[in-house]
Motif scaffolding. Structure first.
Motif, PDB file in Angstrom:
ATOM      1  N   VAL A   1      -2.081 -31.053  60.555  1.00 13.56           N
ATOM      2  CA  VAL A   1      -1.584 -30.202  58.569  1.00 13.56           C
ATOM      3  C   VAL A   1      -0.052 -29.442  59.325  1.00 13.56           C
ATOM      4  CG1 VAL A   1      -2.361 -28.052  57.121  1.00 13.56           C
ATOM      5  CG2 VAL A   1      -3.542 -29.618  57.711  1.00 13.56           C
ATOM      6  N   PRO A   2       0.073 -29.332  60.216  1.00 12.47           N
ATOM      7  CA  PRO A   2       1.191 -28.861  60.358  1.00 12.47           C
ATOM      8  C   PRO A   2       1.555 -29.398  60.558  1.00 12.47           C
ATOM      9  CG  PRO A   2      -0.178 -27.186  62.499  1.00 12.47           C
ATOM     10  CD  PRO A   2      -0.907 -28.443  61.533  1.00 12.47           C
ATOM     11  N   ALA A   3       2.200 -30.717  61.417  1.00 20.44           N
ATOM     12  CA  ALA A   3       3.388 -32.019  60.752  1.00 20.44           C
ATOM     13  C   ALA A   3       3.047 -32.145  59.441  1.00 20.44           C
ATOM     14  CB  ALA A   3       2.394 -32.965  61.455  1.00 20.44           C
ATOM     15  N   ILE A   4       2.587 -32.152  58.710  1.00 19.80           N
ATOM     16  CA  ILE A   4       2.233 -32.235  57.405  1.00 19.80           C
ATOM     17  C   ILE A   4       3.372 -31.898  56.905  1.00 19.80           C
ATOM     18  CG2 ILE A   4       0.946 -32.512  54.986  1.00 19.80           C
ATOM     19  CD1 ILE A   4      -1.687 -33.791  56.942  1.00 19.80           C
ATOM     20  N   LYS A   5       2.743 -30.892  57.001  1.00 21.71           N
ATOM     21  CA  LYS A   5       3.571 -29.613  55.946  1.00 21.71           C
ATOM     22  C   LYS A   5       4.943 -29.537  56.354  1.00 21.71           C
ATOM     23  CE  LYS A   5       0.019 -26.382  55.259  1.00 21.71           C
ATOM     24  NZ  LYS A   5      -0.229 -24.901  55.211  1.00 21.71           N
ATOM     25  N   LEU A   6       5.078 -29.748  57.584  1.00 25.48           N
ATOM     26  CA  LEU A   6       7.105 -29.458  58.045  1.00 25.48           C
ATOM     27  C   LEU A   6       7.736 -31.078  57.027  1.00 25.48           C
ATOM     28  CD1 LEU A   6       6.580 -28.645  61.850  1.00 25.48           C
ATOM     29  CD2 LEU A   6       7.960 -27.660  59.661  1.00 25.48           C
ATOM     30  N   SER A   7       6.617 -32.299  57.243  1.00 26.14           N
ATOM     31  CA  SER A   7       7.649 -33.333  56.616  1.00 26.14           C
ATOM     32  C   SER A   7       6.865 -33.821  55.570  1.00 26.14           C
ATOM     33  CB  SER A   7       6.686 -34.819  57.927  1.00 26.14           C
ATOM     34  OG  SER A   7       5.726 -34.465  57.867  1.00 26.14           O
ATOM     35  N   ASN A   8       6.737 -32.724  54.400  1.00 24.00           N
ATOM     36  CA  ASN A   8       6.431 -32.893  53.102  1.00 24.00           C
ATOM     37  C   ASN A   8       7.809 -33.712  51.771  1.00 24.00           C
ATOM     38  OD1 ASN A   8       4.847 -33.774  50.710  1.00 24.00           O
ATOM     39  ND2 ASN A   8       4.131 -31.114  51.372  1.00 24.00           N
ATOM     40  N   HIS A   9       6.937 -34.796  51.549  1.00 20.97           N
ATOM     41  CA  HIS A   9       8.160 -35.013  50.705  1.00 20.97           C
ATOM     42  C   HIS A   9       8.058 -34.906  49.179  1.00 20.97           C
ATOM     43  CE1 HIS A   9      10.638 -36.492  53.883  1.00 20.97           C
ATOM     44  NE2 HIS A   9       9.492 -36.913  54.257  1.00 20.97           N
ATOM     45  N   GLN A  10       6.180 -34.670  48.564  1.00 24.26           N
ATOM     46  CA  GLN A  10       5.841 -34.576  48.050  1.00 24.26           C
ATOM     47  C   GLN A  10       6.392 -33.209  46.611  1.00 24.26           C
ATOM     48  OE1 GLN A  10       2.228 -34.742  47.121  1.00 24.26           O
ATOM     49  NE2 GLN A  10       1.896 -32.942  46.018  1.00 24.26           N
ATOM     50  N   HIS A  11       7.112 -33.822  45.437  1.00 24.66           N
ATOM     51  CA  HIS A  11       7.637 -32.586  44.737  1.00 24.66           C
ATOM     52  C   HIS A  11       6.735 -31.132  44.429  1.00 24.66           C
ATOM     53  CE1 HIS A  11       9.250 -30.872  40.827  1.00 24.66           C
ATOM     54  NE2 HIS A  11      10.281 -31.304  41.546  1.00 24.66           N
ATOM     55  N   PRO A  12       7.329 -30.069  44.795  1.00 25.78           N
ATOM     56  CA  PRO A  12       6.447 -29.639  43.847  1.00 25.78           C
ATOM     57  C   PRO A  12       6.055 -28.984  42.964  1.00 25.78           C
ATOM     58  CG  PRO A  12       8.219 -28.403  44.252  1.00 25.78           C
ATOM     59  CD  PRO A  12       8.527 -30.213  44.648  1.00 25.78           C
ATOM     60  N   ASP A  13       4.683 -27.997  42.598  1.00 25.19           N
ATOM     61  CA  ASP A  13       4.276 -28.512  41.016  1.00 25.19           C
ATOM     62  C   ASP A  13       4.642 -27.489  40.654  1.00 25.19           C
ATOM     63  OD1 ASP A  13       2.036 -30.203  41.715  1.00 25.19           O
ATOM     64  OD2 ASP A  13       0.588 -28.631  42.462  1.00 25.19           O
ATOM     65  N   HIS A  14       5.860 -27.178  40.322  1.00 30.56           N
ATOM     66  CA  HIS A  14       6.903 -26.830  39.000  1.00 30.56           C
ATOM     67  C   HIS A  14       8.395 -27.522  39.375  1.00 30.56           C
ATOM     68  CE1 HIS A  14       9.538 -24.894  42.503  1.00 30.56           C
ATOM     69  NE2 HIS A  14       8.084 -25.234  43.512  1.00 30.56           N
ATOM     70  N   ASP A  15       9.335 -27.426  37.749  1.00 31.68           N
ATOM     71  CA  ASP A  15      10.319 -27.838  37.665  1.00 31.68           C
ATOM     72  C   ASP A  15      11.091 -27.856  38.568  1.00 31.68           C
ATOM     73  OD1 ASP A  15       9.334 -29.354  35.249  1.00 31.68           O
ATOM     74  OD2 ASP A  15       9.922 -27.921  34.274  1.00 31.68           O
ATOM     75  N   THR A  16      12.559 -28.399  39.368  1.00 36.12           N
ATOM     76  CA  THR A  16      13.262 -28.229  40.483  1.00 36.12           C
ATOM     77  C   THR A  16      14.376 -28.457  39.722  1.00 36.12           C
ATOM     78  OG1 THR A  16      13.046 -30.021  41.642  1.00 36.12           O
ATOM     79  CG2 THR A  16      11.740 -28.646  42.024  1.00 36.12           C
ATOM     80  N   ASP A  17      15.640 -27.728  40.319  1.00 37.09           N
ATOM     81  CA  ASP A  17      16.901 -28.246  40.003  1.00 37.09           C
ATOM     82  C   ASP A  17      17.168 -29.814  39.997  1.00 37.09           C
ATOM     83  OD1 ASP A  17      17.252 -26.347  38.278  1.00 37.09           O
ATOM     84  OD2 ASP A  17      18.351 -25.358  39.765  1.00 37.09           O
TER      85      ASP A  17
END
Length: 163
Positions: free
Chosen positions: A141-157
């Motif tokens: 889990v720590p390595a996945i969280k540090l390298s997560n490229h998935q867009h978050p569940d909200h709009d971003t600029d």
């Protein structure tokens, strides 16, 4: 189908395409038909209807595949996320419930396509529950969280973020 006035947003896993709507239909459903299974690469498609005039793309546009003469399927040309079922003669289109930023808000109300529903589908809830990802894959889990490229569940600029 009744219209529900609510602001929803959603998009693809990679963030290349995002959408917004100010109305949804009370049509949340799952479809087990073989075409939907193949379109989403899963056992069923979970979809919700949105009036065309209430929907807009806020970032990018989908790639499209015409799965039958009257139907377009939208997906991401970069990450492959399936997003859209568009019966082109309809006054609404459907987005995948999983692409919503808050998918829990729209539980399916009905099922379609039972001719292709897996015979063991009703038994899924009786399978052993092995726990959360954090419990079952704690060392990863720590390595996945540090390298997560998935867009978050909200709009971003912008996406991806500029470093």
């Amino acid at each position: 189908m009744d219209a529900i006035a609510v602001i929803i947003t959603g998009g693809w896993q990679c963030g290349a395409v995002r959408y917004r709507a100010d109305t949804v239909l009370d049509s949340a459903h799952i479809c087990h038909c073989r075409m939907c299974q193949k379109a989403v690469g899963n056992l069923f498609a979970a979809l919700i209807g949105i009036p065309r005039d209430a929907f807009c793309w806020t970032r990018g546009t989908p790639s499209l595949f015409q799965s039958s003469d009257p139907v377009l399927r939208g997906f991401c040309g970069d990450c492959g996320t399936p997003l859209l079922y568009d019966y082109t003669a309809s006054k609404h289109l459907n987005v995948t419930i999983g692409s919503l930023d808050n998918p829990a808000a729209f539980p399916p109300q009905v099922q379609f396509g039972k001719e292709a529903r897996m015979p063991w589908f009703d038994d899924i809830c009786r399978l052993p529950d092995e726990g959360t990802t954090e419990e079952t894959m704690a060392e990863h889990v720590p390595a996945i969280k540090l390298s997560n490229h998935q867009h978050p569940d909200h709009d971003t600029d912008q996406w991806p973020p500029q470093n």
